[in-house]
Design a protein around this motif. Structure first.
Motif, PDB file in Angstrom:
ATOM      1  N   THR A 161      -0.734   1.760  11.696  1.00 15.78           N
ATOM      2  CA  THR A 161       0.575   2.138  11.853  1.00 15.78           C
ATOM      3  C   THR A 161       0.980   2.204  10.375  1.00 15.78           C
ATOM      4  N   LEU A 162       2.511   2.923  10.232  1.00 19.90           N
ATOM      5  CA  LEU A 162       2.701   3.024   8.812  1.00 19.90           C
ATOM      6  C   LEU A 162       2.902   1.710   8.030  1.00 19.90           C
ATOM      7  N   ASP A 163       3.208   0.673   8.650  1.00 15.67           N
ATOM      8  CA  ASP A 163       3.261  -0.494   8.160  1.00 15.67           C
ATOM      9  C   ASP A 163       1.881  -1.004   7.543  1.00 15.67           C
ATOM     10  N   ILE A 165      -0.668   0.922   6.286  1.00 12.77           N
ATOM     11  CA  ILE A 165      -1.194   1.771   5.361  1.00 12.77           C
ATOM     12  C   ILE A 165      -0.680   2.012   3.876  1.00 12.77           C
ATOM     13  N   SER A 167       0.102   4.595   0.694  1.00  7.00           N
ATOM     14  CA  SER A 167      -0.402   5.679   0.238  1.00  7.00           C
ATOM     15  C   SER A 167      -0.252   5.809  -1.366  1.00  7.00           C
ATOM     16  N   GLY A 215       3.345   2.938   3.252  1.00  7.97           N
ATOM     17  CA  GLY A 215       3.060   4.159   4.157  1.00  7.97           C
ATOM     18  C   GLY A 215       4.037   5.101   4.241  1.00  7.97           C
ATOM     19  N   SER A 216       5.476   4.564   4.588  1.00  5.38           N
ATOM     20  CA  SER A 216       6.665   5.310   5.184  1.00  5.38           C
ATOM     21  C   SER A 216       7.246   5.984   3.901  1.00  5.38           C
ATOM     22  N   ARG A 217       6.895   5.469   2.636  1.00  8.91           N
ATOM     23  CA  ARG A 217       7.342   6.121   1.647  1.00  8.91           C
ATOM     24  C   ARG A 217       6.366   7.008   0.853  1.00  8.91           C
ATOM     25  N   GLY A 218       5.325   7.352   1.323  1.00 14.06           N
ATOM     26  CA  GLY A 218       4.284   8.359   0.838  1.00 14.06           C
ATOM     27  C   GLY A 218       4.850   9.488   0.234  1.00 14.06           C
ATOM     28  N   SER A 247      -5.282   6.983   0.322  1.00 12.17           N
ATOM     29  CA  SER A 247      -4.476   6.004   0.848  1.00 12.17           C
ATOM     30  C   SER A 247      -5.373   4.904   1.404  1.00 12.17           C
TER      31      SER A 247
END
Lengths: 333, 117
Positions: A161-163, A165, A167, A215-218, A247
């Motif tokens: 999930t984005l949590d 990973i 980036s 990840g959500s801030r990539g 990533s």
């Protein structure tokens, strides 16, 4: 370019020619095993996706003699000898070396399907230059990095999930004035973790300056990195000669990195430190462990039960990675 | 002074994180239910007569460097790695936007596509 014809059957198929895949290929080829090493990229080692910082022990672990052109820069840290590798050159040379030892190395090739385990083999469907071909493999070592798309085909749940990973984005800056040309620096910030910047010198006036974000801030990484470079006192001036993106998983490592006829190694098994993104050495160690497990079977069937020693061999890596996760959670550094 | 500043950003960060998580949850919930029941593109704009007039579609741009981070986070495995880039399976794609949030080089873009009716 010479056209290869893929064999119908191989002993070991290695997916991904990174540090893990190359180490496994090197160890297995020394024992005269029949190996096929495939990589999705057009050229092994390109493009670069990381900061290339690792320990000097990497060469004995991978089983190659250290070459001068494989190292960009030697850093003198207080405790350990760290090196900055030249991964594109290193991996390309290593692939050539294992090919000379009898490993069949094929680029621009990926796995599109993995069959069930039958009679000690799995049927693997490969896509090579637009053509599909099937072959049987006794063992498949999956080391395709963060995407881990091949492991998903074998129904090993590696999706993130984005949590889970991180980036990363980095610039190679040349002709710059470095404050500490023999030291690397990591600057962590309290925000959504991971969130840090790094400066890794790769020459007297050359450095790899990068950022790692949640990840959500990539999508915001580039803007933040520009801001950092403008304000940072560690590096001054210079021109950007290369942009590196990548990533890595910041989730705990795979609890069961093996199945019937399959072993997962390196970043595909999430063997990467969550607080620094350091994964080259873990990849090499897991690649070596996978190869040694296969050699220890001495021709027996590669069933799940037999392969379970692989996880035990990696126990100390798991321990270290769990500690690194704890550090990240508790907010140290 | 630095500590205070860091604390503030951390609180702000927490709130933002919660918000992002919630948004993602809603998007995913909408995506999965729409995917299950309607089996058609997920993000649609409906006109007065309840026919779709626009939808969101994810596409790969030229700036993709093929780092394959998005392959790992795609919740429906719609993204596959390819030499130097990625491919998106439009049949599976939920237009959830995970990949666009992750990508540091704007390698994927979510486009609004209007239906001309």
């Amino acid at each position: 370019m010479k056209q290869f014809t893929l064999p119908d059957e191989v002993e070991v198929l290695i997916v991904g020619a990174g540090p893990a895949g190359l180490t496994a290929a090197n160890v297995l080829s020394a024992k005269g095993k029949q190996i096929l090493l495939i990589d999705i990229r057009k050229q092994i080692g390109h493009p670069l996706r990381c900061g290339e910082l690792t320990f000097q022990d990497i060469f004995p672990i991978m089983g190659f003699q250290n070459r001068e052109k494989w190292v960009r820069w030697n850093l003198s840290d207080d405790s350990e000898d760290m090196v900055v590798l030249n991964r594109p050159v290193m991996e390309n040379d290593m692939a050539r070396e294992v090919a000379e030892k009898g490993v069949l190395v094929i680029q621009s090739t990926s796995v599109t399907a993995i069959g069930e385990f039958k009679d000690g083999k799995r049927e693997i469907t490969l896509q090579s230059n637009g053509k599909q071909q099937r072959l049987n493999a006794r063992l498949t070592i999956i080391a395709d990095g963060v995407s881990s798309a091949t492991a998903q085909l074998a129904r090993i749940e590696t999706r993130l999930t984005l949590d889970e990973i991180a980036s990363c984005m980095a610039y190679r800056i040349t002709g710059a004035q470095l404050k500490y040309p023999y030291r690397f620096s990591f600057q962590h910030f309290m925000e959504i973790r991971p969130f840090y910047f790094w400066v890794i010198p790769s020459g007297k006036d050359e450095a790899n300056v990068g950022i790692c974000v949640h990840g959500s801030r990539g999508h915001a990484a580039a803007a933040l990195l520009d801001q950092y470079i403008k304000k940072s006192s560690a590096i001054d001036g210079g021109t950007i000669t290369d942009t590196i993106v990548g990533s890595f998983p910041s989730a705990p490592p795979l609890e069961k990195p093996y199945r019937d006829g399959i072993m997962v190694a390196g970043t595909a098994a999430r063997l990467i430190s969550a607080d620094t993104g350091d994964g080259i050495i873990q990849a090499a160690l897991s690649g070596r462990a996978a190869a040694e497990v296969y050699l220890s079977l001495a021709g027996e069937a590669t069933t799940e039960v037999k392969l379970s020693i692989y996880r035990k061999k990696l126990n100390y890596i798991y321990q270290q990675l769990y500690e690194s996760l704890d550090r990240r959670m508790s907010g140290e550094r | 002074m630095n500590d205070k500043k860091e604390n503030q950003t951390s609180i702000q960060g927490e709130n933002e994180k919660r918000l992002i998580n919630r948004k993602i949850f809603l998007r995913i919930a909408a995506g999965i239910s729409a995917g299950l029941f309607a089996a058609r593109p997920v993000f649609q704009v409906y006109g007065r007569d309840k026919t779709p007039t626009a939808e969101a579609k994810v596409s790969v741009t030229g700036s993709c460097l093929g780092c394959t981070g998005c392959v790992a986070i795609c919740p429906v495995s719609a993204i596959a790695p390819a030499p130097g880039t990625i491919t998106i399976n439009q049949q599976k794609c939920l237009s959830c936007g995970y990949c666009a949030a992750l990508c540091p080089v704007q390698g994927v873009r979510i486009n609004r596509i209007d239906h001309n009716e």
